[in-house]
Design an enzyme around this catalytic site. Structure first.
Site, short mmCIF file in Angstrom:
data_model
loop_
_atom_site.label_atom_id
_atom_site.label_comp_id
_atom_site.label_asym_id
_atom_site.label_seq_id
_atom_site.Cartn_x
_atom_site.Cartn_y
_atom_site.Cartn_z
N SER A 52 0.86 -1.20 0.00
CA SER A 52 0.00 0.00 0.00
C SER A 52 0.88 1.23 0.00
CB SER A 52 -0.86 0.01 1.26
OG SER A 52 -0.04 0.38 2.38
N ASP A 53 0.30 2.37 -0.29
CA ASP A 53 1.04 3.59 -0.04
C ASP A 53 0.91 3.90 1.46
OD1 ASP A 53 1.51 6.52 -2.14
OD2 ASP A 53 2.46 5.94 -0.25
N TRP A 54 1.63 4.91 1.90
CA TRP A 54 1.78 5.21 3.33
C TRP A 54 0.41 5.41 4.01
CZ3 TRP A 54 6.55 6.54 5.93
CH2 TRP A 54 6.38 7.04 7.22
#
Ligand code: GLC
Length: 731
Positions: A285-287
């Site tokens: 995932s992104d942050w």
């Protein structure tokens, strides 16, 4: 006889020991080792592999959150914000020696355009149209990264961007799917080399999957509305090309796609990525993007967010620990199965084995002088900077500078600027390593030409107190080199701007300097296309240097002196004004292409500088374009060729761009689409023949909204330079 007995016992003992630890036996096939390790893992150990925490000073101001203090020894991955290999080895030693199974940690970091030897931002790199050079730069970055303890970079970004208000346009390869795909694949090749197990290879990560560049209004993190046709035609192709080049991982994007966030998008992560494309790597995932599903309104809490992301096919949770907190509970509640956990864990373990982390878990420590800024690496950064620079205007052939020029006024907020030339996403770049524009000029012109410097004004604000001094310096010089542009924080993540014009103070400085009545060479250092409508008419030459990294000064000076010839071509369209956005070369055809239909009433509808535009100091003539046949069956190939002649007086590099148009089709097609390009170097008078072998299914077809590729018969047009070739596809 007794010798045989001893050997027989030895082999059995050896087999016996390793038969218990197949996963540690590097002689075994990787899939065998993965399965052996998996069956030894507890559920808790498996879930830890699906989590990525951070370690070190969080230097991305857009990402809040402190590091996880007590990092579990068997965490799957860390964003390593420190790059000190000794500290990294100590953390790894904990994982290898203190955890039950000794599974190594995967250390990731954003090595976006170099680590310490920072080279041009990706949008600039794309203007070089030089995949080999980009591969070499990424290979160099991978070596600096591995020597710093990093095994995985969150790069390349292959988001198509056509809205320059969006700050992250700086981080990708521009507006064209084919160019982005070719350069994304070139970057993957550089990072991963021929094998992930090479000591200086790092795993690549194609991002942000998908459509992030369509963030509404250019406002970061916002929703996107993307039709399935646009997805398949424009936003997915660079990812497919990157996956075919062997990219090890994918990062899902923050945005939703027509209401379904990428982070929890089963169609994209599962149906397209893992089924249709048979992607064997893993998706991170992104942050904090899993937790962000609650803000996007598709999950009532973190637990539901974890459930939706995991069941959509998102394998690793970057930073918000939603997986660490809820996956076990979701299994206990029979919402997800351990088999599903296993299929995600397998993908992560597979990469760790391919990277050789079980055999070589620790970074070889070399001293800092050998780790960064090697001479040949700085030279490579300078070459990429040179080939990324674009000559946008050169009225009366003012450039290269005439030998009669003895006094140059070097003015502007970017003239002696070190920090901003690094560009965004260069967290390990050090401004003290940057060669400024002024320093490059000093080295190039040394005692031959007098350089008179004045700041003129800051990048923004209302302080015009430096104007008079600048005008005085300009009046005593033969010519003005005016260095304007952006702060590096005005592009990159969370750097959306309502206008792509420079701050007014910079335009006012130019207006003031016009009073000197001297020729003006404008140097632009920026992370996005700029609005130049009020600037362009008042300067004699414009060189777009983008954010060139640490070695742009000499590259630019070489172009100004004529030692180097500019060869960059724009990877993204420069609108005349912000109001024209979105504007890009491969738009679909208008219903009324005649008269002034559908054009703006107040300004010209064409862009100031289109995709593929860039001037040279010499002239290249395109001639003798021909095609092997004007009819081709769908299963045949066609060869087109063109002769390029350097009819000018200086040598130069020319990027030859081949475009295809399909004027009549079941669905409306773009006016033209880039399908092939090649760069050549020619001395004055030299010529070369460049070819494009057309494979109809690859080059002439289109993908419909279900992702099915279609090739229709009928007329096609091939454009190359000033040449146009017409041919027909027949059944
Ligand atoms: C950021 C960015 C992403 C980056 C990640 C880790 O928010 O969106 O591109 O790789 O977090 O720093």
């Amino acid at each position: 006889m007794w010798r045989f007995l001893i050997l027989f016992c030895f082999v059995n003992i050896h087999k016996n020991i390793y038969s218990q630890l197949v996963y540690k036996d590097s002689m075994q096939p990787i899939e065998t080792r993965v399965q052996d390790l998996l069956k030894r893992m507890t559920l808790k150990e498996k879930i830890l592999q699906l989590n990525q925490y951070t370690f070190g000073e969080n230097d991305n101001p857009n990402n809040i959150g402190e590091e996880i203090k007590n990092i579990p020894a068997d965490i799957g991955s860390l964003i390593y914000l420190n790059i000190n290999p000794e500290i990294r080895n100590n953390i790894q030693r904990k994982a290898i020696e203190e955890s039950r199974l000794g599974i190594p940690i995967l250390f990731g970091f954003d090595v976006i355009h170099g680590l310490r030897t920072v080279y041009p931002i990706p949008l600039a790199q794309a203007c070089s149209f030089n995949p080999k050079l980009i591969t070499a730069a990424c290979r160099m970055a991978a070596k600096e990264a591995t020597l710093s303890g990093i095994n995985w970079t969150f790069s390349p970004m292959v988001d198509i961007a056509r809205d320059a208000r969006w700050g992250r346009i700086a981080e990708g390869y521009g507006e064209d799917p084919y160019l982005s795909g070719v350069l994304g694949a070139a970057s993957v090749k550089g990072y991963q080399s021929e094998s992930l197990s090479n000591p200086y290879s790092i795993a690549a990560c194609l991002k942000h999957f998908v459509g992030y560049g369509m963030s509404e209004g250019g406002r970061d993190y916002r929703p996107t509305d993307i039709s399935k046709q646009a997805l398949w035609e424009t936003y997915l192709p660079p990812f497919e090309m990157g996956i075919k080049s062997g990219a090890a991982t994918i990062m899902s994007s923050f945005n939703d796609i027509s209401g379904i966030p990428a982070t929890a998008n089963h169609y994209l992560l599962n149906d397209v990525l893992k089924n249709k494309w048979n992607f064997k790597g893993f998706v991170v995932s992104d942050w904090n993007a899993i937790e962000q599903l609650t803000y996007q309104g598709v999950a009532k809490d973190r637990k539901e967010a974890a459930y939706k992301a995991f069941t959509a096919g998102l394998d690793m949770d970057m930073r918000d620990n939603a997986y660490g907190e809820f996956l076990e509970e979701l299994i206990e509640g029979n919402k997800i199965s351990e088999e599903q956990i296993d299929s995600a864990v397998v993908r992560i373990l597979r990469l760790k084995f391919h990277l050789g982390l079980f055999e070589r878990p620790y970074t070889t420590i070399v001293n800092e002088a050998e780790r960064y800024l090697q001479k040949e690496d700085v030279k490579l950064a300078s070459l990429l900077a040179e080939e990324s620079m674009v000559l946008l205007k050169n009225q009366n052939k003012l450039l290269p500078l005439s030998p009669s020029v003895q006094n140059i006024a070097v003015i502007g907020p970017l003239a002696k600027n070190k920090t901003d030339l690094l560009g965004s996403w260069a967290f390990r770049g050090n401004p003290k390593d940057v060669e400024t524009i002024y320093e490059g000029l000093e080295k190039e012109f040394g005692n031959k030409i007098r350089l008179n410097y004045a700041l003129g004004c800051k990048k923004e604000g209302n302080d015009i107190s430096g104007f008079e001094e600048a005008l005085k310096v300009a009046k005593t010089s033969d010519l003005i080199i005016l260095c304007l542009g952006e702060d590096k924080s005005w592009s990159g993540e969370n750097a959306s701007r309502s206008t792509i014009a420079l701050p007014r103070i910079q335009e006012e400085l130019l207006t003031h300097l016009k009073k000197a009545e001297k020729p003006i060479v404008l140097i632009l250092s920026n992370g996005r296309p700029l609005e130049l409508a009020r600037i362009e008419p008042h300067v004699d030459a414009i060189v777009e240097i983008w954010q060139p990294g640490i070695a742009g000064g000499s590259a630019l000076a070489g172009i100004l002196s004529g030692r180097l010839s500019p060869s960059g071509k724009l990877s993204v369209t420069f609108p005349r004004t912000t109001g024209q956005i979105p504007i890009y070369y491969n738009m679909r055809q208008t219903a009324r292409p005649y008269g002034n239909m559908g054009n703006y009433q107040d300004i010209q509808t064409t862009p100031l500088y289109p995709f593929g535009y860039g001037l040279s100091y010499t002239n290249f003539t395109y001639t003798n374009a021909r095609i092997s046949s004007n009819k081709v069956r769908k299963d045949e190939k066609l060869t087109a060729e063109v002769t390029i002649i350097n009819t000018g007086k200086s040598s130069g590099k020319e990027t030859v761009l081949w475009y295809i148009a399909d004027p009549v089709c079941s669905i409306s097609r773009p006016i033209k689409e880039l399908k092939h390009f090649e760069k050549c170097y020619l001395l004055p008078g030299e010529s070369c023949v460049l070819r494009f072998e057309i494979n109809p299914y690859k080059d002439l077809s289109y993908v419909n909204s279900s992702g099915v590729r279609f090739l229709e018969s009928g007329k096609f047009i091939l454009y190359v330079g000033t040449e146009k070739l017409i041919f027909e596809v027949v059944e």
